[in-house]
Every structure is written in structure tokens, then in C-alpha cells.
Design a protein around this motif. Structure first.
Motif, mmCIF file in Angstrom:
data_model
loop_
_atom_site.group_PDB
_atom_site.id
_atom_site.type_symbol
_atom_site.label_atom_id
_atom_site.label_comp_id
_atom_site.label_asym_id
_atom_site.label_seq_id
_atom_site.Cartn_x
_atom_site.Cartn_y
_atom_site.Cartn_z
ATOM 1 N N MET A 95 42.772 -10.698 -21.642
ATOM 2 C CA MET A 95 43.442 -11.440 -20.261
ATOM 3 C C MET A 95 44.020 -10.223 -19.307
ATOM 4 S SD MET A 95 45.214 -14.543 -22.460
ATOM 5 C CE MET A 95 46.251 -15.447 -21.073
ATOM 6 N N ALA A 96 44.545 -9.463 -20.241
ATOM 7 C CA ALA A 96 45.045 -8.279 -19.318
ATOM 8 C C ALA A 96 43.963 -7.371 -18.362
ATOM 9 C CB ALA A 96 46.066 -7.244 -20.130
ATOM 10 N N MET A 97 42.707 -7.310 -19.092
ATOM 11 C CA MET A 97 41.903 -6.555 -18.858
ATOM 12 C C MET A 97 40.807 -7.120 -17.738
ATOM 13 S SD MET A 97 41.733 -3.613 -20.093
ATOM 14 C CE MET A 97 40.147 -2.874 -19.453
ATOM 15 N N ARG A 98 40.983 -8.463 -17.461
ATOM 16 C CA ARG A 98 40.550 -9.036 -16.553
ATOM 17 C C ARG A 98 41.029 -8.695 -15.441
ATOM 18 N NH1 ARG A 98 38.207 -14.006 -16.563
ATOM 19 N NH2 ARG A 98 39.373 -14.826 -14.832
ATOM 20 N N HIS A 99 42.259 -8.233 -15.263
ATOM 21 C CA HIS A 99 43.040 -7.768 -13.905
ATOM 22 C C HIS A 99 43.087 -6.369 -13.816
ATOM 23 C CE1 HIS A 99 43.424 -12.307 -13.373
ATOM 24 N NE2 HIS A 99 44.024 -12.005 -14.465
ATOM 25 N N PHE A 100 42.308 -5.473 -14.675
ATOM 26 C CA PHE A 100 42.859 -4.143 -14.703
ATOM 27 C C PHE A 100 41.285 -3.315 -14.634
ATOM 28 C CE2 PHE A 100 46.248 -1.360 -15.103
ATOM 29 C CZ PHE A 100 45.958 -0.242 -15.764
ATOM 30 N N GLY A 101 40.489 -3.896 -14.967
ATOM 31 C CA GLY A 101 39.357 -3.078 -14.674
ATOM 32 C C GLY A 101 37.919 -3.872 -14.971
ATOM 33 N N PRO A 102 36.877 -3.294 -15.287
ATOM 34 C CA PRO A 102 35.666 -3.863 -15.345
ATOM 35 C C PRO A 102 35.529 -4.932 -16.634
ATOM 36 C CG PRO A 102 35.202 -1.647 -15.069
ATOM 37 C CD PRO A 102 36.612 -1.871 -15.164
ATOM 38 N N THR A 105 37.506 -7.145 -12.775
ATOM 39 C CA THR A 105 38.061 -6.378 -11.612
ATOM 40 C C THR A 105 37.699 -4.977 -11.718
ATOM 41 O OG1 THR A 105 40.232 -7.693 -12.129
ATOM 42 C CG2 THR A 105 40.447 -6.076 -10.439
ATOM 43 N N PRO A 106 36.473 -4.700 -11.163
ATOM 44 C CA PRO A 106 35.866 -3.170 -11.304
ATOM 45 C C PRO A 106 36.547 -2.416 -10.276
ATOM 46 C CG PRO A 106 34.566 -4.647 -10.159
ATOM 47 C CD PRO A 106 35.545 -5.532 -10.889
ATOM 48 N N GLY A 107 37.143 -2.685 -9.294
ATOM 49 C CA GLY A 107 37.551 -1.716 -8.155
ATOM 50 C C GLY A 107 39.163 -1.450 -8.340
ATOM 51 N N LEU A 108 39.786 -1.878 -9.449
ATOM 52 C CA LEU A 108 41.105 -1.812 -9.308
ATOM 53 C C LEU A 108 41.410 -0.170 -9.117
ATOM 54 C CD1 LEU A 108 44.077 -2.899 -9.734
ATOM 55 C CD2 LEU A 108 43.875 -2.375 -12.080
ATOM 56 N N VAL A 109 40.950 0.581 -10.015
ATOM 57 C CA VAL A 109 41.680 2.042 -10.037
ATOM 58 C C VAL A 109 40.880 2.569 -8.870
ATOM 59 C CG1 VAL A 109 41.323 4.351 -11.205
ATOM 60 C CG2 VAL A 109 41.775 2.091 -12.466
ATOM 61 N N PRO A 210 50.116 -16.745 -4.921
ATOM 62 C CA PRO A 210 49.156 -15.781 -5.533
ATOM 63 C C PRO A 210 49.178 -14.468 -4.514
ATOM 64 C CG PRO A 210 47.852 -17.559 -5.023
ATOM 65 C CD PRO A 210 49.253 -17.823 -4.942
ATOM 66 N N SER A 211 49.182 -13.318 -4.942
ATOM 67 C CA SER A 211 48.837 -12.190 -4.062
ATOM 68 C C SER A 211 47.983 -11.183 -4.849
ATOM 69 C CB SER A 211 50.227 -11.362 -3.659
ATOM 70 O OG SER A 211 50.995 -11.103 -4.714
ATOM 71 N N ASP A 212 48.022 -9.722 -4.349
ATOM 72 C CA ASP A 212 47.084 -8.889 -4.804
ATOM 73 C C ASP A 212 47.512 -8.201 -5.964
ATOM 74 O OD1 ASP A 212 45.048 -9.666 -3.302
ATOM 75 O OD2 ASP A 212 45.338 -8.109 -1.865
ATOM 76 N N ASP A 213 48.863 -8.100 -6.292
ATOM 77 C CA ASP A 213 49.443 -7.282 -7.155
ATOM 78 C C ASP A 213 49.204 -8.040 -8.684
ATOM 79 O OD1 ASP A 213 51.922 -9.015 -8.342
ATOM 80 O OD2 ASP A 213 52.159 -8.960 -6.010
ATOM 81 N N LEU A 214 49.284 -6.973 -9.642
ATOM 82 C CA LEU A 214 48.936 -7.457 -11.080
ATOM 83 C C LEU A 214 49.770 -8.543 -11.507
ATOM 84 C CD1 LEU A 214 47.192 -6.738 -13.473
ATOM 85 C CD2 LEU A 214 48.798 -5.090 -14.098
ATOM 86 N N LEU A 215 51.165 -8.678 -11.189
ATOM 87 C CA LEU A 215 52.061 -9.490 -11.815
ATOM 88 C C LEU A 215 51.600 -10.797 -11.315
ATOM 89 C CD1 LEU A 215 55.482 -8.064 -11.844
ATOM 90 C CD2 LEU A 215 54.126 -8.432 -13.742
ATOM 91 N N ARG A 217 48.757 -11.790 -10.407
ATOM 92 C CA ARG A 217 47.162 -11.982 -10.567
ATOM 93 C C ARG A 217 47.396 -12.694 -12.411
ATOM 94 N NH1 ARG A 217 43.293 -6.993 -9.212
ATOM 95 N NH2 ARG A 217 43.553 -7.134 -7.103
ATOM 96 N N LEU A 218 48.320 -12.080 -13.225
ATOM 97 C CA LEU A 218 48.498 -12.630 -14.532
ATOM 98 C C LEU A 218 49.214 -13.979 -14.356
ATOM 99 C CD1 LEU A 218 49.625 -9.198 -16.035
ATOM 100 C CD2 LEU A 218 47.440 -10.509 -16.514
ATOM 101 N N ALA A 219 50.175 -14.187 -13.516
ATOM 102 C CA ALA A 219 50.813 -15.421 -13.497
ATOM 103 C C ALA A 219 50.201 -16.426 -12.982
ATOM 104 C CB ALA A 219 52.313 -15.179 -12.549
ATOM 105 N N ASN A 220 48.948 -16.347 -12.252
ATOM 106 C CA ASN A 220 48.287 -17.422 -11.657
ATOM 107 C C ASN A 220 46.853 -17.574 -12.182
ATOM 108 O OD1 ASN A 220 50.296 -18.525 -9.429
ATOM 109 N ND2 ASN A 220 50.224 -16.314 -9.377
ATOM 110 N N ASP A 221 46.382 -16.680 -13.199
ATOM 111 C CA ASP A 221 44.961 -16.790 -13.564
ATOM 112 C C ASP A 221 44.908 -17.895 -14.780
ATOM 113 O OD1 ASP A 221 42.196 -15.941 -13.981
ATOM 114 O OD2 ASP A 221 43.136 -14.721 -15.703
ATOM 115 N N ASP A 222 43.953 -18.714 -14.543
ATOM 116 C CA ASP A 222 43.511 -19.523 -15.499
ATOM 117 C C ASP A 222 42.119 -19.222 -15.973
ATOM 118 O OD1 ASP A 222 45.702 -21.674 -16.047
ATOM 119 O OD2 ASP A 222 45.295 -22.095 -14.159
#
Length: 413
Positions: A95-102, A105-109, A210-215, A217-222
């Protein structure tokens, strides 16, 4: 193979007197790949055995699986997934990695790179006129805090409060009851509580907005695994903050120290900026930010290098010793950014491989490249520098560097 006890070697490694150079002691420790200690715990120090056990499903990260459980750093709060086992670990990490990398979310870094460069540039601009800087205080320490605030969505006006909490938490990690005032530990506990409460407020604000920050994304992702609870989001943010911050501070500080000790490599980096990618990988092997995983637990009896480790035993993993194992790396005590097949243990391995590793790598790459480009004739004020007390998260507490013999002549930028 018979396991012999090597408590004296480990005791000397943990002694602060060895902090500046533990590597000869690691070599001594590797003579017994699995060493039983006086308290019944086991220390593993060779590359093959470390790599194998880090992928062993009988190795547990849950304190409750120790025969003599130790208190959890999280207390009664939801633990971070780094201190969980499958299947809960796998669910929360996914669940964390969905928003942190490929792949989700491949373009985060890469998307953060302009902000990373701006932050490093701003910090170095702030010390441009000095004849001496402290790489830790002036760059390595504030840089990742600024980045994590940006990533999580911490409002800029709250950053000063956030930094105070982080400072108190990090200081408490090195707490030594024999020498430190109780206040140091109390400040850390209070800061953890205040930070969790603050992050909880941010998460609550993000629900339905929802906005673009990680918190957000995690708070609104199903996703396929459902949605994290607010407590799980807070624990994940704490993990990213504490583990990610410490890794990056030490990686930049150890990297700067290593480059100043190898001026020919420093000059190569100035001339060949692309060298930074393999150079950081070699730093993760040669002077890693995390030296020891201080405990894991045996789910059941585990056989390592012919030694049976009983169920419930505490296992200490000496990652930095494994990354200098001559049976895995040629000439391991030589810093070589051209090293091939550099599968170090700098970020661990297996299911708990550092999930913030890509960000820490890029932070170090940008910081070291810009630092080398800007600094004129840098020289170490003290070698070895003073180190933090921790043998686990090993790095200089200060790294004073004098510039151009004390005379600045270079205009940054």
C-alpha cells in the motif's frame, strides 16, 4: 561447523572507542560467521550467511517472537511495517509502495529532483561566504527534513516545529543512560507523541480533499488492499521520516568524508559527474549509513553455516561486515567506484529491503555532486571526525571542512 562464542569482539565493536574504524573488528568477527554471545543471542557477520538469512521466512521482525521480548519503540501504537511479518507487512508495504515508486507511481523520485536540487542549492548558498562549514549541520542534517516535509505535505510554516521534533527524536536514538541526562530520553518520547498527533491532524485534513502529497494519497486511496487506517498512515510516515532521515544524513556525511580521504576520486567526480551513480553504490558498500540490524527473531530453529539457532533467539545482523567480506568482494577495503557486481547490503535485502532507498540514493547523488562542484580546496578539520554514539546508524555527528585554506574565492552557482 561449531559455533564459538565471540562476545569480546562484539563488545569492542559496540564500544564507542571503535566507532571511527570498526572494520578490523568486523574482519575478526567474520572468522566465526555465526557467533553465539553470552546472553544467548547470535551474531551473523559474513555475506553469504547474511544474504541467505535475510531471505529466510523463519526470520521474524516482530518483537513478540523473541523468547524474551524487548519493548517496542512504538509502545502501544501501531508499529511500522518494518517491525511486522507477512502477511501484514506485505499488505502495508504494498500500500505504501503504490505511492512511492514503480509501477504505480514511477515518477515520484524523478519528479522530486527539481525540489532536491533547489534545497541543496539553497543550503549551500547559505554557507557560501564561510571559510569553514559543518557538512552535517549545514547540509546533511537539514536536507532530508526539508525533503520529507515537501513529500508528506507539511505546510512550510510548520517546518520549524517539525524540525524540533525530528531533532529530539534523533537525539534520543543515541540515548545512553550511563552518560546522558534523562531529559534527552524524555524529550524524544514527548517529540514522538507530538509528532504522531501532528501527523494525525494532517491525515484527518486530507480525507476527502486529495492532493499530490504522500499523506493525501495514502488517506484517499482505495487500492486492491483497501485503505490504510489513519494509525497505519501515521506509522508509515514516521518510518519514512526517521529511517529515511537517518539513512540520508549518514550517507551524505560518510560520502563527503570518504571523498575527502580520496581526493583523486573527488576530482574524478568533478570531471565526470555521471560517476556519481556507481560512486554512491560503492559508498553504500564501503561506508554504509546502517551498520547493524540489532535484532531479528527466530520463528523456529534455523540452521546457518552449520549452526542451529534455537527458536526465539535474538539474531544480530552485521550488514557492514558482510559488505566487506573478501569472499564476496575483491579487495573489499578499497574504495572503488568502478566496482562491478556491487550487490552490497547497504539497504538490507529480502522483504525488508529499504523502501525509501531510491529517494535516499538520489538525495545523496544530488548533494554530493553539488557539494564537490562548489567547494574550493576542501580539507578536513579533524580526521577522524567525532562520531555519533550509535554503532547501528553510524556516521559523523559533525564534519568540519575548511575551504581553500580558509579563504573563499569561488562564487557558487
Amino acid at each position: 561447523m561449531t559455533t564459538t562464542e565471540a562476545p569480546d569482539t562484539l563488545r569492542r565493536i559496540l564500544d564507542y572507542a571503535s566507532r571511527a574504524d570498526p572494520y578490523p573488528l568486523y574482519a575478526e568477527l567474520r572468522e566465526t560467521p555465526v557467533a553465539r554471545q553470552d546472553d544467548g543471542s547470535y551474531v551473523i557477520s559474513t555475506y553469504r550467511e547474511l544474504a541467505d538469512i535475510l531471505h529466510d521466512p523463519h526470520l521474524s521482525s516482530d518483537v513478540r517472537n523473541l523468547a524474551h521480548p524487548m519493548p517496542s519503540a512504538e509502545g502501544t501504537t501501531t508499529p511500522a511495517f518494518i517491525n511486522m511479518d507477512p502477511p501484514e507487512h506485505d499488505r502495508l508495504r504494498r500500500m505504501a509502495m503504490r505511492h512511492f515508486g514503480p509501477p504505480h507511481t514511477p515518477g515520484l523520485v524523478t519528479g522530486l529532483e527539481p525540489a532536491l536540487a533547489d534545497t541543496v542549492g539553497g543550503l549551500l548558498d547559505g554557507v557560501a561566504d564561510r571559510e569553514r562549514i559543518d557538512v552535517v549541520d549545514d547540509l546533511a542534517y537539514p536536507f532530508p527534513v526539508t525533503v520529507i516535509c515537501h513529500l508528506l505535505g507539511v505546510p512550510r510554516e510548520d517546518e520549524p516545529r517539525f524540525r524540533v521534533w525530528v531533532n529530539d527524536i534523533i537525539n534520543a536514538i543515541d540515548y545512553d543512560a550511563r552518560t546522558d541526562p534523562q531529559e534527552k530520553l524524555d524529550d524524544g518520547v514527548r517529540a514522538r507523541q507530538d509528532l504522531r498527533q501532528y501527523l494525525g491532524g494532517l491525515v484527518e485534513q486530507r480525507h476527502g480533499h486529495p492532493s499530490d502529497d504522500l499523506l493525501s494519497r495514502l488517506a484517499n486511496d482505495d487500492g486492491p488492499d483497501g485503505r490504510m487506517t489513519d494509525e497505519e498512515i501515521i506509522s508509515t510516515a514516521n518510518l519514512l521520516l526517521i529511517a529515511g532521515h537517518e539513512t540520508t544524513v549518514n550517507l551524505i556525511a560518510n560520502g563527503t568524508l570518504t571523498l575527502l580521504r580520496h581526493p583523486h576520486v573527488l576530482q574524478r567526480l568533478r570531471d565526470e559527474p555521471d560517476l556519481i551513480v556507481p560512486l554512491v553504490e560503492e559508498l553504500l558498500r564501503y561506508e554504509p549509513p546502517v551498520h547493524i540490524i540489532p535484532w531479528r527473531a527466530a520463528y523456529s530453529d534455523i540452521t546457518v553455516a552449520g549452526t542451529v539457532i534455537p527458536q526465539g533467539s535474538q539474531i544480530m545482523l552485521m550488514l557492514a561486515a558482510g559488505s566487506r567480506d573478501p569472499n564476496r568482494f575483491h579487495d573489499p577495503d578499497r574504495f572503488d567506484p568502478d566496482r562491478h557486481d556491487n550487490q552490497h547490503l547497504g539497504f538490507g535485502s529480502g522483504i525488508h529491503l529499504c523502501f525509501g532507498g531510491p529517494l535516499a540514493r538520489r538525495e545523496a547523488q544530488i548533494a554530493l555532486t553539488e557539494l564537490v562542484r562548489r567547494l574550493d580546496a576542501p580539507t578536513l578539520v579533524a580526521d577522524p571526525p567525532p562520531y555519533r554514539r550509535s554503532p547501528v546508524l553510524r556516521g559523523p555527528i559533525h564534519l568540519q571542512v575548511e575551504l581553500n585554506g580558509g579563504q573563499r574565492s569561488h562564487t557558487p552557482g
